[in-house]
Design an enzyme around this catalytic site. Structure first.
Site, mmCIF file in Angstrom:
data_model
loop_
_atom_site.group_PDB
_atom_site.id
_atom_site.type_symbol
_atom_site.label_atom_id
_atom_site.label_comp_id
_atom_site.label_asym_id
_atom_site.label_seq_id
_atom_site.Cartn_x
_atom_site.Cartn_y
_atom_site.Cartn_z
ATOM 1 N N HIS A 122 0.839 -1.202 0.000
ATOM 2 C CA HIS A 122 0.000 0.000 0.000
ATOM 3 C C HIS A 122 0.876 1.254 0.000
ATOM 4 O O HIS A 122 0.347 2.371 0.015
ATOM 5 C CB HIS A 122 -0.895 0.043 1.245
ATOM 6 C CG HIS A 122 -2.031 -0.929 1.225
ATOM 7 N ND1 HIS A 122 -2.797 -1.183 0.103
ATOM 8 C CD2 HIS A 122 -2.564 -1.699 2.219
ATOM 9 C CE1 HIS A 122 -3.747 -2.075 0.402
ATOM 10 N NE2 HIS A 122 -3.624 -2.389 1.665
ATOM 11 N N SER A 181 -16.096 1.851 1.566
ATOM 12 C CA SER A 181 -15.527 0.537 1.842
ATOM 13 C C SER A 181 -14.534 0.593 2.997
ATOM 14 O O SER A 181 -14.511 -0.287 3.861
ATOM 15 C CB SER A 181 -14.840 -0.005 0.586
ATOM 16 O OG SER A 181 -14.342 -1.305 0.798
#
Length: 336
Positions: free
Chosen positions: A141, A171
């Site tokens: 990430h 989300s």
């Protein structure tokens, strides 16, 4: 693949001293960084222009110093909740398909995708050997500008996936809320979390800067970086599976295509298939931390446009406006 944080791991005296020194340096750096309350209620620290949960920051600093990729490594890069799990499943299924024969079945049927493809700043930061070297996939990430120089200067390939910011936020909020509730912690109200996200405060955020970093790099190094959007992948998954295979250097043969191999992979990696597997319904990952994470929280809906069921039209327009302003002049227009 086992998680890589066992507290009982035996280290030799040299390695132990090195780890202690790293921890000391990490704590010294942490003490100098700006911090704010993040989406999960914990402090986020601003490091090299991005916000990080401290549980990831130490790993990022470690891999920036120590990580050495294989020349054949392929990095699956993403901001959290942009399609990471699906991308891991698809790429893993694509590059391991030649291993499957006869009664052999894919590891995806017994392990969740995050256990098949390790996170660089989490799994490999703790134990660089915690991977199958025959499988070139590594997940991250980490923003492009914060990647280890060893990756930037290498010939390694990067596949980046991003998504409409509104769906990313919803989300992410649901994921953190479910995670906090599993730990008996009261989650932030959606409206509070939305304000933070709009101000760029999210783990690995601001989101727009994360996207821009990989977008600009993909324009500069198109042979090394494949830039994808979740929406386009959902729209024509078969074309993207073939594009992924070609980019990774394992294109489908004409015979494989005629035998339906592309469709088999799409089916095996579909949200419906993965979310209904026993390991993903009832299993847990990170078993060596105090509160293991239920695998099921990684599978919510996987739908495009679900944000409209949770955000007001005004909130949606505000986030669209922010993204448009932040991406202006880059040539990038994300699906809305």
């Amino acid at each position: 693949m086992e998680s890589s944080l066992p507290s009982t791991q035996i280290l030799d005296s040299g390695e132990s001293a090195e780890r202690k020194n790293e921890a000391k340096n990490y704590n010294e750096v942490m003490s100098t960084l700006p911090k704010v309350k993040g989406l999960n209620g914990c402090d986020y620290y601003l490091y090299q222009c991005f916000w990080y949960d401290p549980s990831f920051l130490e790993g990022i600093m470690s891999v920036q110093e120590r990580f050495n990729p294989q020349s054949t490594d392929i990095f699956l890069a993403s901001f959290p909740k942009t399609g990471t799990t699906w991308l891991k499943a698809l790429t893993f299924a694509i590059c391991t398909r030649s291993r499957l024969s006869g009664s052999t079945t894919s590891s995806l049927l017994s392990k969740m995708p995050h256990d098949c493809v390790p996170f660089m700043e989490y799994d490999l930061a703790q134990n660089p050997s915690n991977r199958d070297l025959a499988i070139p996939l590594v997940s991250t990430h980490v923003p492009y500008t914060c990647l280890p120089k060893s990756i930037i200067s290498s010939c390694c390939k990067i596949i980046y996936i991003c998504r409409d910011a509104k769906d990313v936020f919803v989300s992410l909020w649901y994921f953190l809320a479910r995670l906090q509730m599993s730990e008996n912690v009261e989650p932030l109200l959606l409206e509070e979390a939305f304000e933070l996200f709009c101000n760029g405060i999210a783990n690995f955020g601001p989101y727009w800067n994360h996207v821009l970093g990989y977008w600009r790099a993909s324009l500069e190094f198109p042979e090394k970086i494949l830039f994808l959007t979740y929406e386009e992948m959902k729209k024509d998954t078969a074309a993207h599976v073939k594009k992924l295979a070609e980019f990774m250097g394992c294109s489908f043969t004409l015979e494989e295509e005629e035998e339906g191999e592309v469709q088999k992979i799409i089916g095996m990696c579909s949200f419906e298939k993965l979310s209904n597997l026993e390991v993903n319904k009832n299993g847990k990952c990170l078993l060596d931390i105090s509160i293991p994470i239920p695998n099921s929280i990684y599978f919510r809906k996987g739908e495009i446009g679900d944000w409209a069921n949770h955000l007001t039209p005004e909130m949606g327009a505000r986030l669209d406006d922010i993204m448009e302003r932040k991406l202006k002049g880059s040539g990038l227009k994300l699906p809305r």
